[in-house]
Design a protein around this motif. Structure first.
Motif, mmCIF file in Angstrom:
data_model
loop_
_atom_site.group_PDB
_atom_site.id
_atom_site.type_symbol
_atom_site.label_atom_id
_atom_site.label_comp_id
_atom_site.label_asym_id
_atom_site.label_seq_id
_atom_site.Cartn_x
_atom_site.Cartn_y
_atom_site.Cartn_z
ATOM 1 N N GLU A 8 0.831 -1.206 0.000
ATOM 2 C CA GLU A 8 0.000 0.000 0.000
ATOM 3 C C GLU A 8 0.867 1.258 0.000
ATOM 4 O OE1 GLU A 8 -3.219 -0.013 -0.566
ATOM 5 O OE2 GLU A 8 -3.047 -2.194 -0.664
ATOM 6 N N ARG A 9 1.937 1.247 0.758
ATOM 7 C CA ARG A 9 2.864 2.386 0.798
ATOM 8 C C ARG A 9 3.510 2.577 -0.579
ATOM 9 N NH1 ARG A 9 5.167 1.102 5.228
ATOM 10 N NH2 ARG A 9 6.786 -0.207 4.359
ATOM 11 N N ARG A 12 0.986 4.180 -2.944
ATOM 12 C CA ARG A 12 0.836 5.620 -2.682
ATOM 13 C C ARG A 12 2.018 6.404 -3.244
ATOM 14 N NH1 ARG A 12 -0.877 3.728 2.308
ATOM 15 N NH2 ARG A 12 1.118 4.262 3.290
#
Length: 135
Positions: A8-9, A12
């Motif tokens: 997820e990081r 982003r």
């Protein structure tokens, strides 16, 4: 189901990269994947040509990932005549089996070229980023 925080990081962070830089990276990655596929084809054992024809470049779905694959329908055969179980002989060539010693063609070629491929992609991304942020 647990989530993958690092993925997820990464997503982003990737969303913050300008579109021009992502396009340059994807185009270079496709070019490098095609070159790797050609190099692997040149090193693949030659019998009836099906193994060489099975080596291909495929998109990872979103167009920003590219995969070089070998085998599949073209190289899948029955284990023995009359058997319903099938076997992909591309794997037998690469890793060997009880009847045939390994004749690796895929992974040695990848290992030999991976550093140069990564460097060319990194240079393309740097050049695109430089061009994007200079204007």
């Amino acid at each position: 189901m647990s989530s993958n925080a690092s993925l997820e990081r990464w997503k982003r962070r990737l969303a913050k990269v300008p579109l021009d830089v992502r396009k340059a990276a994807s185009a270079t990655a496709l070019s490098e994947a095609d070159g790797l596929a050609s190099a692997i084809k040149a090193r693949a054992p030659r019998d009836d040509g099906a193994l060489q024809e099975s080596i291909r470049t495929e998109s990872g779905g979103t167009g920003d990932r590219w995969y070089v694959k070998a085998g599949g329908e073209r190289t899948t055969r029955p284990v023995r005549e009359g058997a319903s179980t099938t076997y992909d002989y591309a794997l037998g060539q690469e890793f060997g089996n009880a009847h045939v010693p390994a004749q690796p063609f895929f992974w040695p070629t990848y290992r030999m070229l991976r550093r140069a491929i990564r460097n060319r992609i990194a240079r393309a991304v740097q050049a695109a980023a430089r061009k994007t942020f200079e204007t």
